[in-house]
Design an enzyme around this catalytic site. Sequence first.
Site, PDB file in Angstrom:
ATOM      1  N   GLU A 174       1.200  -1.558   0.344  1.00 49.23           N
ATOM      2  CA  GLU A 174      -0.267   0.228  -0.301  1.00 49.23           C
ATOM      3  C   GLU A 174       1.173   1.328  -0.046  1.00 49.23           C
ATOM      4  OE1 GLU A 174      -2.592  -0.153   2.953  1.00 49.23           O
ATOM      5  OE2 GLU A 174      -3.726  -2.096   2.446  1.00 49.23           O
ATOM      6  N   GLU A 380      -5.119  -8.486   0.596  1.00 46.05           N
ATOM      7  CA  GLU A 380      -6.160  -8.072   1.506  1.00 46.05           C
ATOM      8  C   GLU A 380      -7.055  -8.094   1.989  1.00 46.05           C
ATOM      9  OE1 GLU A 380      -3.987  -4.988   4.292  1.00 46.05           O
ATOM     10  OE2 GLU A 380      -2.082  -5.606   4.272  1.00 46.05           O
TER      11      GLU A 380
END
Length: 479
Positions: A174, A380
């Site tokens: 991320e 995720e």
Amino acid sequence: MTRPASTATAALRFPAGFLWGAATSAYQIEGAVAEDGRTPSIWDAFCRAPGKVHLGETGDVAADHYHRFREDVRLMAGLGLTAYRFSLAWPRVQPTGRGPASPRGLDFYRRLADDLLDAGITPVATLYHWDLPQELEEDGGWPARRTAERFAAYAALAGEALGDRVTQWTTLNEPWCSAFLGYGSGVHAPGRTDPVDALRAAHHLNLGHGLAVSALRSVLPAGAQVSVSLNLHALRPLTPSAADRDAVRRIDAVGNRVFLGPMLDGGYPEDLLADTAHLTDWSFVRPGDPAAVHQRLDWLGVNYYTPSVVSATPEGAAPAREDGHGAGSASPWPGADRVGFHRAPGERTAMGWAVDPSGLYELLTGLARRHPELPLMVTENGAAYPDEPGPDGAVDDPERAAFVHAHLAALHRAVADGADVRGYFLWSLLDNFEWAYGYTKRFGLVHVDYRTLARTPKASAHWYARVARTGTLHPPGAA
Ligand code: FCB
């Protein structure tokens, strides 16, 4: 009369070899922050800055995974997981962020990988899940180009030392959060609030990624796979107006295409450069950088939790400048900082995030359409709920199983519609340190009692184990 089972109750089979995983990250679970030569990271420093993290909590002990990893691998084996996604702590592997690797730091990850392999679990290692060595932040952090170069050197050290055991690698987790929450809104470490620094950081994360992919490929054995995990924003306009659709375009540019463009298409989108032209001329992008960033990937990791509803103006938006990880005093959206964020409809998790699996379906099928040759992995997805043990010690979390079931059904539908999705990693294996929220948000399949550090698999863990063992999705509670 027999009727076909509806999709709500039918068992769904997943492709053979589909990876059933869980994910964690180093700072969120390891603890042992001053052991075996590890130096402070930007998160150690940020936790100590007043008012930055809930109750001033830190990752000093976290889930104590550094000392309990054997027990944790046994738990994973008991759950029938076939893969485990974890991150290496850069300040453990290369304590000053430059120079030689630390043998003791590497040994920890060697032991972890060996235990995983013995248990038949594929290790998936992320090089960077936000814990930059503090020394490198003091030398400029991600807004400085040399951090990208140092990241590639660290990637080579890690790949060389662990490549005999670990064949699945992810460069960054991320990078949007690292750049725009770390240097834009300041709700994450290192807590700086400068829109140009945030854009510089985004470019140097892109560059670090590309250089690290090359560095890894030069040291890893043939057959090893290299990837990156992005938190792509699934966006909806508040109304169908042209203005709200333009808000979607802006957030898509600075939230998604700022990474997808250079990593997958070889350059920054023109509209992003135009939206941010009043802030910077992007001269920090040097000739040669686009080619360095644009590397072939073996798969792309997608992290997804909730969609975002946006409008052209902040009026009526609540809470303003919310991004999901907390609202700061500054915007994490350079060039789009008047866009309003609105609460998506539907049930919410303890993070306040709306439960909406259709966002996952849209992201996966959208990527498959644009990049049909690129395998995908959901690296995720998960939910926080206020789980506590009942009087008998069991932790009943029906909402989590329902959440995961609904998202796996959406993933299955995306596969049926042509997306090449190779695996699913539930966030998270263990309850852990949820960044600025400290220990208040429990995302684990396994409950952690922070006083005793005892682990208790929640009801959702038993349900997920059955899914992993059979490769078939049954509704929670089905016989
Ligand atoms: C993601 C992060 C992960 C965790 C989850 C809830 O953005 O990668 O560390 O915080 O959100």
